[in-house]
Structure formats: C-alpha cells, structure tokens
Design an enzyme around this catalytic site. Structure first.
Site, PDB file in Angstrom:
ATOM      1  N   ARG A   1     -15.678 -31.250   8.814  1.00 55.80           N
ATOM      2  CA  ARG A   1     -15.809 -32.459   9.255  1.00 55.80           C
ATOM      3  C   ARG A   1     -17.454 -32.814   8.596  1.00 55.80           C
ATOM      4  NH1 ARG A   1     -11.669 -31.327  11.585  1.00 55.80           N
ATOM      5  NH2 ARG A   1     -12.416 -29.440  11.229  1.00 55.80           N
ATOM      6  N   THR A   2     -18.435 -31.846   9.383  1.00 54.82           N
ATOM      7  CA  THR A   2     -19.803 -32.220   9.019  1.00 54.82           C
ATOM      8  C   THR A   2     -19.704 -32.316   6.973  1.00 54.82           C
ATOM      9  OG1 THR A   2     -19.971 -30.830  11.223  1.00 54.82           O
ATOM     10  CG2 THR A   2     -21.973 -31.425  10.141  1.00 54.82           C
TER      11      THR A   2
ATOM     12  N   LYS B   1     -27.426 -11.924  -3.075  1.00 57.05           N
ATOM     13  CA  LYS B   1     -27.685 -10.856  -4.056  1.00 57.05           C
ATOM     14  C   LYS B   1     -28.875 -10.575  -3.170  1.00 57.05           C
ATOM     15  CE  LYS B   1     -27.209 -13.592  -7.755  1.00 57.05           C
ATOM     16  NZ  LYS B   1     -28.322 -14.207  -9.186  1.00 57.05           N
TER      17      LYS B   1
ATOM     18  N   ARG C   1     -26.128 -26.107   7.867  1.00 58.97           N
ATOM     19  CA  ARG C   1     -25.206 -25.013   8.181  1.00 58.97           C
ATOM     20  C   ARG C   1     -25.782 -24.318   8.387  1.00 58.97           C
ATOM     21  NH1 ARG C   1     -19.482 -26.325  10.665  1.00 58.97           N
ATOM     22  NH2 ARG C   1     -20.503 -27.994  11.776  1.00 58.97           N
TER      23      ARG C   1
ATOM     24  N   HIS D   1     -25.823 -28.597  17.629  1.00 57.97           N
ATOM     25  CA  HIS D   1     -25.364 -29.503  16.683  1.00 57.97           C
ATOM     26  C   HIS D   1     -25.379 -30.836  16.504  1.00 57.97           C
ATOM     27  CE1 HIS D   1     -22.826 -30.639  13.387  1.00 57.97           C
ATOM     28  NE2 HIS D   1     -21.850 -29.471  13.615  1.00 57.97           N
TER      29      HIS D   1
HETATM   30  N1   CP Z   1     -17.494 -30.727  14.699  1.00 60.02           N
HETATM   31  C1   CP Z   1     -17.535 -30.271  13.173  1.00 60.02           C
HETATM   32  O1   CP Z   1     -18.745 -29.170  13.200  1.00 60.02           O
HETATM   33  O2   CP Z   1     -16.347 -29.913  13.404  1.00 60.02           O
HETATM   34  P1   CP Z   1     -16.274 -28.836  10.892  1.00 60.02           P
HETATM   35  O3   CP Z   1     -16.686 -26.719  11.979  1.00 60.02           O
HETATM   36  O4   CP Z   1     -15.465 -28.424  10.488  1.00 60.02           O
HETATM   37  O5   CP Z   1     -17.783 -29.373  10.174  1.00 60.02           O
END
Ligand code: CP
Length: 316
Positions: free
Chosen positions: A56-57, A85, A106, A143
């Site tokens: 999603r993100t 590496k 992320r 998040h």
């Molecule tokens: N909600 C969320 O962070 O989903 P993903 O891990 O699929 O990005």
C-alpha cells in the site's frame, strides 16, 4: 498554513500540530471532491526507497506522484541494490538525493527516516537543494503518513474525529501504525481503548506521552470488552517479523480474530479499520459487512499522499 509544508520532512506525527493535520485532511478532501492539477509536479521525480516489503505505502505514493505529473524511481527490497554489496544508508541517500526531489523511505531500523532527513539537510548546507524525506515506516517506531490517512478515514466515516470512542487492537508494542495513530489521536478529544495481551500492550513511553496530555485511554485484553461501545475498531496484525524471540510470538499468535458473529453487538455506525496487510485477525466473512472499511481506508492513501506531495513540492 501552506508555507509550513514547503520542503518539509515528514518524520514523526509528533512534529505536527492539530491545525496542520486538519489542513492535510482538508487538502485531501478537496483533491477527492474537486479534482487536482495533473501537471502540478511536472518535472519532479520522487524516489521510493523501500528496504522492507510494502504494497500500500509504496504503490499509493507511486500512484499519487504520477497523478500529479511526477515521475518515480524506486527499489522494493534491497535485493538488486548496492546495499547487498555493503552500501550504507548514508551513501544511498547521498547518491539518490542527486536524482530526485523527494525521498520516501521505508526501513527496518527505528530512526532511519530522521537520519536520512539529517543527511539531506547537511547536503543542503553544502550547497545542494534540500530533498525532503518522508517516513514510509521506520522499524517499530512510526508510520506518520499512515496515521494521516487513518485520521482521514475516521473523519470520512464518522464526520468528525473528536468525541469518538476508538479501540486499537493487536500488536500495540511493535506496531508503528499504532504508535503514530496514538500520537495523532492525542491531538483530538477522543477516548482510546488499547486492546492487547500484556506482552503486546502499548509501550510505557507512549502511555506517559498520553498521560502528560490528559488523553483519556483504557487498557483491555479482549475485543468483547469494547465491541459494543466503540465507533472505530482499528485492528492490527501480530507482526511475527518484529519479535526477537519466536517463542514469544507463538504465545500470542492468532490471539485476536474479529468475526461476523462478534459484530452483532457493535453499533451499525461503527467502522472497522486495519492498516493491512491482514493475516488472520479479521475473518474474511467480515469483508461483506457494512462496517468493514479497511480496503476503502487503503484507497484513502492516494488523496492523502497526493495532498502531502502537493504541499511539500507544489509551491516551489
Ligand atoms: N499500511 C501499510 O503500511 O501497508 P504496506 O506495508 O503494504 O505498505
């Protein structure tokens, strides 16, 4: 208000005031209802650096960027990158900042997004343009853009965020979406119910943060204790990958399962949210219930992330 967002890093929801979060929500609502400028980010490039899995993100940021006319470059997992590496996060950020106007990161380590933002700020001090960093989830920490779309989803389904009774269920210890949502709700006048077994309860440092702000919250161990009272039930996955000891995970795996029978006691106006992915904490039979909102919630990631990208890069 708009000027507060230009070239801004989005690292922690704690960096935002209520007025700023309300402004992001209002901007996303406007995008959804009135449309948007498809050329606003023409010539801009967004880097999506995902060291951990995501559906999603990553895809909603990619969609949001493209709808606004930007291009994207990305990696999804470190396989195939020079991280294999031995390249450090610093060197990757220093390099990619040459190619892009904004980085969404992320990373499995708590604090990685703050570190990346410091790197692009130091780079700016050396005479380069500032490349804002957006935290797409750092370890078990936060998040923040998920919390923004969670607030948007709560407002969209309940017409308000204040005066709601909100249960957050599951992995409250390691859940970064939970941490950001708890900090965000602290800015509104709602009652929070943390539902988890003792070993996965909300961390003490977050409890202390909420107490300092006189936020009303209660701790529970069963969904049945809250289901008839709440306006929102925010389910989360028990995250096997975050447990340092698999034996600890095995003690709590499958501990919560929301099913259709349990919903007979819930308000008809209640809505079920989940940041997703789901494993087994919501039965598939719940998907057809009017109260299930988690897939629409994932859809709300696009207007909210369009709002953020517009505000950060649109007025340059
Ligand atoms: N909600 C969320 O962070 O989903 P993903 O891990 O699929 O990005």
């Amino acid at each position: 208000m708009k000027e507060r967002f230009v070239k801004r890093d989005i690292i922690s929801i704690k960096d935002f005031t209520r007025e700023e979060l309300d402004f992001i929500i209002k901007t996303a609502e406007k995008i959804e209802k009135e449309g948007y400028n498809r050329n606003l980010l023409n010539g801009k490039c967004i880097g999506l650096l995902f060291y951990e899995p995501s559906t999603r993100t990553r895809l909603s940021f990619d969609t949001a960027a493209q709808l606004l006319g930007a291009t994207t470059i990305w990696f999804a997992g470190i396989e195939g990158t020079s991280v294999m590496k031995g390249e450090t996060l610093k060197d990757t950020i220093e390099t990619v900042a040459n190619y892009v106007d904004l980085i969404v990161l992320r990373h499995p380590y708590d604090g990685a997004a703050r570190w990346a933002a410091d790197i692009t700020t130091n780079r700016m001090k050396r005479g380069h343009k500032k490349v804002p960093v957006v935290n797409g989830g750092d370890g078990k920490n936060e998040h923040p853009t998920q919390a923004m779309l969670d607030l948007y989803s709560i407002k969209k389904t309940q017409n308000r965020i204040d005066d709601l009774d909100i249960a957050i269920v599951g992995d409250l210890k390691y859940g970064r979406t939970v941490h950001s949502l708890a900090y965000a709700l602290a800015l509104y006048n709602c009652k929070i119910r943390f539902v988890a077994p003792e070993i996965l309860q909300i961390p003490e440092y977050i409890e202390a943060y909420l107490k300092r702000r006189n936020v009303k919250f209660l701790k529970h161990s069963k969904i049945e204790e809250v289901i008839s009272d709440v306006d929102i039930i925010y389910m989360t996955r028990i995250q096997k990958e975050r447990f340092p000891d698999e034996n600890e995970y095995n003690k709590v795996r499958g501990i919560f399962k929301l099913n259709r029978n349990m919903l007979s006691k819930a308000k008809t106006t209640m809505r079920i949210l989940h940041p997703l992915p789901r494993v087994d904490e919501i039965s598939v039979d719940v998907d057809e219930d009017i109260r299930a909102y988690y897939f629409e919630q994932a859809g709300n990631g696009v207007p909210v992330r369009m709002a953020l990208l517009s505000l950060i890069l649109g007025d340059e």
